[in-house]
Design a protein around this motif. Sequence first.
Motif, PDB file in Angstrom:
ATOM      1  N   SER A  96       0.823  -1.214   0.000  1.00 25.16           N
ATOM      2  CA  SER A  96       0.000   0.000   0.000  1.00 25.16           C
ATOM      3  C   SER A  96       0.852   1.257   0.000  1.00 25.16           C
ATOM      4  CB  SER A  96      -0.942   0.006   1.196  1.00 25.16           C
ATOM      5  OG  SER A  96      -0.233   0.179   2.414  1.00 25.16           O
ATOM      6  N   THR A  97       1.925   1.256   0.768  1.00 26.96           N
ATOM      7  CA  THR A  97       2.733   2.469   0.884  1.00 26.96           C
ATOM      8  C   THR A  97       3.623   2.697  -0.341  1.00 26.96           C
ATOM      9  OG1 THR A  97       4.293   1.210   2.259  1.00 26.96           O
ATOM     10  CG2 THR A  97       2.677   2.582   3.391  1.00 26.96           C
ATOM     11  N   LEU A  98       3.781   1.670  -1.170  1.00 28.49           N
ATOM     12  CA  LEU A  98       4.391   1.854  -2.490  1.00 28.49           C
ATOM     13  C   LEU A  98       3.353   2.279  -3.527  1.00 28.49           C
ATOM     14  CD1 LEU A  98       6.944  -1.103  -2.804  1.00 28.49           C
ATOM     15  CD2 LEU A  98       7.470   1.335  -2.763  1.00 28.49           C
ATOM     16  N   ARG A  99       2.078   2.304  -3.103  1.00 35.24           N
ATOM     17  CA  ARG A  99       0.972   2.765  -3.955  1.00 35.24           C
ATOM     18  C   ARG A  99       0.827   1.879  -5.196  1.00 35.24           C
ATOM     19  NH1 ARG A  99      -0.374   8.029  -2.747  1.00 35.24           N
ATOM     20  NH2 ARG A  99      -2.245   7.572  -3.993  1.00 35.24           N
ATOM     21  N   LEU A 100       0.804   0.552  -4.939  1.00 35.08           N
ATOM     22  CA  LEU A 100       0.664  -0.405  -6.025  1.00 35.08           C
ATOM     23  C   LEU A 100      -0.771  -0.941  -6.045  1.00 35.08           C
ATOM     24  CD1 LEU A 100       4.009  -2.343  -5.480  1.00 35.08           C
ATOM     25  CD2 LEU A 100       3.511  -0.651  -7.255  1.00 35.08           C
ATOM     26  N   PRO A 101      -1.514  -0.728  -7.134  1.00 33.04           N
ATOM     27  CA  PRO A 101      -2.907  -1.175  -7.188  1.00 33.04           C
ATOM     28  C   PRO A 101      -3.030  -2.682  -7.340  1.00 33.04           C
ATOM     29  CG  PRO A 101      -2.268  -0.262  -9.305  1.00 33.04           C
ATOM     30  CD  PRO A 101      -1.103  -0.028  -8.370  1.00 33.04           C
ATOM     31  N   PRO A 214      14.389   9.808   4.385  1.00 28.73           N
ATOM     32  CA  PRO A 214      14.402  10.637   5.598  1.00 28.73           C
ATOM     33  C   PRO A 214      13.013  11.207   5.897  1.00 28.73           C
ATOM     34  CG  PRO A 214      15.366  11.832   3.764  1.00 28.73           C
ATOM     35  CD  PRO A 214      15.137  10.433   3.286  1.00 28.73           C
ATOM     36  N   GLY A 215      12.819  11.610   7.149  1.00 24.80           N
ATOM     37  CA  GLY A 215      11.523  12.049   7.621  1.00 24.80           C
ATOM     38  C   GLY A 215      10.917  13.184   6.841  1.00 24.80           C
ATOM     39  N   GLU A 216      11.744  14.147   6.410  1.00 21.84           N
ATOM     40  CA  GLU A 216      11.192  15.311   5.711  1.00 21.84           C
ATOM     41  C   GLU A 216      10.597  14.926   4.350  1.00 21.84           C
ATOM     42  OE1 GLU A 216      15.783  15.588   5.270  1.00 21.84           O
ATOM     43  OE2 GLU A 216      14.301  15.081   6.825  1.00 21.84           O
ATOM     44  N   ILE A 217      11.004  13.763   3.811  1.00 24.79           N
ATOM     45  CA  ILE A 217      10.401  13.272   2.567  1.00 24.79           C
ATOM     46  C   ILE A 217       9.269  12.296   2.882  1.00 24.79           C
ATOM     47  CG2 ILE A 217      10.809  11.962   0.444  1.00 24.79           C
ATOM     48  CD1 ILE A 217      13.660  13.022   0.450  1.00 24.79           C
ATOM     49  N   LEU A 218       9.498  11.422   3.863  1.00 26.67           N
ATOM     50  CA  LEU A 218       8.507  10.396   4.196  1.00 26.67           C
ATOM     51  C   LEU A 218       7.186  11.005   4.634  1.00 26.67           C
ATOM     52  CD1 LEU A 218       8.967   6.997   5.698  1.00 26.67           C
ATOM     53  CD2 LEU A 218       7.336   8.462   6.877  1.00 26.67           C
ATOM     54  N   ILE A 219       7.219  12.120   5.342  1.00 29.71           N
ATOM     55  CA  ILE A 219       5.969  12.741   5.792  1.00 29.71           C
ATOM     56  C   ILE A 219       5.104  13.165   4.601  1.00 29.71           C
ATOM     57  CG2 ILE A 219       6.865  15.107   5.983  1.00 29.71           C
ATOM     58  CD1 ILE A 219       5.176  15.339   8.580  1.00 29.71           C
ATOM     59  N   ASN A 220       5.737  13.508   3.496  1.00 30.46           N
ATOM     60  CA  ASN A 220       4.978  13.848   2.289  1.00 30.46           C
ATOM     61  C   ASN A 220       4.305  12.620   1.684  1.00 30.46           C
ATOM     62  OD1 ASN A 220       5.635  16.630   2.310  1.00 30.46           O
ATOM     63  ND2 ASN A 220       7.636  16.182   1.407  1.00 30.46           N
ATOM     64  N   TYR A 221       5.000  11.480   1.737  1.00 31.81           N
ATOM     65  CA  TYR A 221       4.389  10.235   1.279  1.00 31.81           C
ATOM     66  C   TYR A 221       3.112   9.941   2.064  1.00 31.81           C
ATOM     67  CZ  TYR A 221       8.208   8.583  -1.741  1.00 31.81           C
ATOM     68  OH  TYR A 221       9.102   8.426  -2.768  1.00 31.81           O
ATOM     69  N   ARG A 222       3.191  10.054   3.391  1.00 31.47           N
ATOM     70  CA  ARG A 222       2.031   9.753   4.231  1.00 31.47           C
ATOM     71  C   ARG A 222       0.897  10.750   3.967  1.00 31.47           C
ATOM     72  NH1 ARG A 222       4.509   5.791   4.237  1.00 31.47           N
ATOM     73  NH2 ARG A 222       5.425   4.682   6.035  1.00 31.47           N
ATOM     74  N   ASN A 224       0.282  12.417   1.190  1.00 28.64           N
ATOM     75  CA  ASN A 224      -0.307  12.119  -0.114  1.00 28.64           C
ATOM     76  C   ASN A 224      -1.177  10.873  -0.065  1.00 28.64           C
ATOM     77  OD1 ASN A 224       0.960  14.317  -1.277  1.00 28.64           O
ATOM     78  ND2 ASN A 224       2.739  13.147  -1.967  1.00 28.64           N
ATOM     79  N   HIS A 225      -0.732   9.883   0.708  1.00 33.97           N
ATOM     80  CA  HIS A 225      -1.495   8.633   0.843  1.00 33.97           C
ATOM     81  C   HIS A 225      -2.855   8.930   1.480  1.00 33.97           C
ATOM     82  CE1 HIS A 225      -0.994   4.024   1.505  1.00 33.97           C
ATOM     83  NE2 HIS A 225      -2.283   4.325   1.431  1.00 33.97           N
ATOM     84  N   LEU A 226      -2.855   9.696   2.560  1.00 32.47           N
ATOM     85  CA  LEU A 226      -4.110  10.015   3.239  1.00 32.47           C
ATOM     86  C   LEU A 226      -5.023  10.864   2.367  1.00 32.47           C
ATOM     87  CD1 LEU A 226      -2.697   8.792   5.709  1.00 32.47           C
ATOM     88  CD2 LEU A 226      -3.625  10.661   7.075  1.00 32.47           C
ATOM     89  N   GLN A 227      -4.451  11.795   1.628  1.00 36.00           N
ATOM     90  CA  GLN A 227      -5.262  12.620   0.731  1.00 36.00           C
ATOM     91  C   GLN A 227      -5.893  11.772  -0.368  1.00 36.00           C
ATOM     92  OE1 GLN A 227      -2.473  15.637  -0.529  1.00 36.00           O
ATOM     93  NE2 GLN A 227      -2.874  16.957   1.243  1.00 36.00           N
ATOM     94  N   SER A 228      -5.125  10.834  -0.902  1.00 34.79           N
ATOM     95  CA  SER A 228      -5.663   9.949  -1.936  1.00 34.79           C
ATOM     96  C   SER A 228      -6.750   9.041  -1.365  1.00 34.79           C
ATOM     97  CB  SER A 228      -4.547   9.108  -2.560  1.00 34.79           C
ATOM     98  OG  SER A 228      -3.638   9.921  -3.268  1.00 34.79           O
ATOM     99  N   MET A 229      -6.566   8.592  -0.122  1.00 39.70           N
ATOM    100  CA  MET A 229      -7.582   7.748   0.501  1.00 39.70           C
ATOM    101  C   MET A 229      -8.906   8.491   0.637  1.00 39.70           C
ATOM    102  SD  MET A 229      -8.007   4.617   1.645  1.00 39.70           S
ATOM    103  CE  MET A 229      -6.641   3.773   2.461  1.00 39.70           C
ATOM    104  N   GLN A 230      -8.864   9.782   0.873  1.00 38.11           N
ATOM    105  CA  GLN A 230     -10.099  10.555   0.940  1.00 38.11           C
ATOM    106  C   GLN A 230     -10.716  10.732  -0.448  1.00 38.11           C
ATOM    107  OE1 GLN A 230     -11.647  11.333   3.904  1.00 38.11           O
ATOM    108  NE2 GLN A 230      -9.980   9.994   4.555  1.00 38.11           N
ATOM    109  N   LYS A 231      -9.889  10.844  -1.478  1.00 37.58           N
ATOM    110  CA  LYS A 231     -10.406  10.914  -2.842  1.00 37.58           C
ATOM    111  C   LYS A 231     -11.132   9.624  -3.228  1.00 37.58           C
ATOM    112  CE  LYS A 231      -6.772  13.994  -4.633  1.00 37.58           C
ATOM    113  NZ  LYS A 231      -5.627  14.084  -5.583  1.00 37.58           N
ATOM    114  N   VAL A 232     -10.734   8.518  -2.600  1.00 32.88           N
ATOM    115  CA  VAL A 232     -11.350   7.225  -2.896  1.00 32.88           C
ATOM    116  C   VAL A 232     -12.857   7.273  -2.636  1.00 32.88           C
ATOM    117  CG1 VAL A 232     -11.437   4.783  -2.235  1.00 32.88           C
ATOM    118  CG2 VAL A 232      -9.239   5.929  -2.441  1.00 32.88           C
ATOM    119  N   LYS A 233     -13.286   8.050  -1.653  1.00 30.75           N
ATOM    120  CA  LYS A 233     -14.706   8.090  -1.300  1.00 30.75           C
ATOM    121  C   LYS A 233     -15.563   8.479  -2.498  1.00 30.75           C
ATOM    122  CE  LYS A 233     -13.927   9.129   3.596  1.00 30.75           C
ATOM    123  NZ  LYS A 233     -14.167  10.074   4.714  1.00 30.75           N
TER     124      LYS A 233
END
Length: 392
Positions: A96-101, A214-222, A224-233
């Motif tokens: 999921s965190t690699l964003r693989l469908p 590193p954290g300053e990049i990883l936080i952007n991944y998280r 984006n993941h949460l924002q995309s999960m809301q788009k799923v609705k």
Amino acid sequence: MSKIKAMTGNQSASIGACLSRPDVIAAYPITPQSSVVEGLAAMIADGKSDAQMVQVESEHSAMSVVQGSAMAGGRVFTATSAQGLALMYEPYFRMSTLRLPMVMAIATREMTSPETVWSGQQDAMSVRDSGWIQVFVENNQEILDMIIQGYKISEDKDVLIPMNVCYDGFYLSHLTERVEIPSQEQVDEFLPRYKCEHVAYDPQNPMAVDPLTPGEILINYRENHLQSMQKVKDIIEKVDKEFKEKFGRSYGGLIDTYRCEDAEIVVVTIGANVGTARVAVDLAREKGKKVGLIKVRFMRPFPNEKIAEVLSNKKGYAVIDRSVSFGWNSGVLYQEVKAAVSDLNQNLCSISAIGGLGGLDISLNHVMSVIDVLDKAIKEEKQGQLQTMWLK
């Protein structure tokens, strides 16, 4: 043309996956999931599918195989249950965190220990925060349909998140129901062959995947993941409408409701026992109790806005769970619903009912007793006081 057939939930999952034209399938047998992949292997052997079946030594390997295949741009499928899901957790989270469908079927089952192979939803509920989309279905028709819809949702360019189709082990996986099977031509029109639009593995152009971040990049991944999960609705609702236009069946999107318009109290539940709850609502109505029903379909993304909208201005609700929330004296779904209504500023009476563990049935009498207890609590003005019922 579609055809009608009586078949088990596992057969429904196999046929739904086959109709979706996966490129690679990998899975390891575990009760009550085993016959899903047995069915797919038979379809491949009979020439009904051109998918490549990879035999693996464990569930961890199964998820790793489909992960690599998805990275290479393929449409993939697997299935599991309980301890198998636990064993594949490392690549499962990474998927999921690699964003693989992809779509994976989970024939839900209790987790060991005590040792058990029987029905419950603890396995799927325990991984609800692993970044996957999760749909829980009511019957065998919905299993087949949601596997097909699952690929349409998961592969959307605004989503790219894998999806679990969760159904109650034994109650659906091994019991037979009437199912309408669409033709391959119909499914192909609704769900074309997968064309990977993101960067895929190419032996001619090697690349590093998932380096130390590193954290300053990883936080952007998280984020984006949460924002995309809301788009799923919105995409879930859109795909449900498209599916109805093509096949004539709609499941309501994120949730489905029954007799809620004028209801004073509402039963909230999930999975195969929804049908029993509908009958209980009708019987309670005959006794003069204004009861409605919310069928929660998606645990992730959780339909908090829709649930809050339905429960607004009600007197109370009861949530029937087939799993427990360790650390809370309640079920998992209850905690989610409680959070969803927290902003209503209403002192709603609520009950957490836990049943169906280890293969136990959630009977009509169980649901009726939950309605009676909720009705009594409201009359005694016990709003805000959590009551937990164990349906034994």
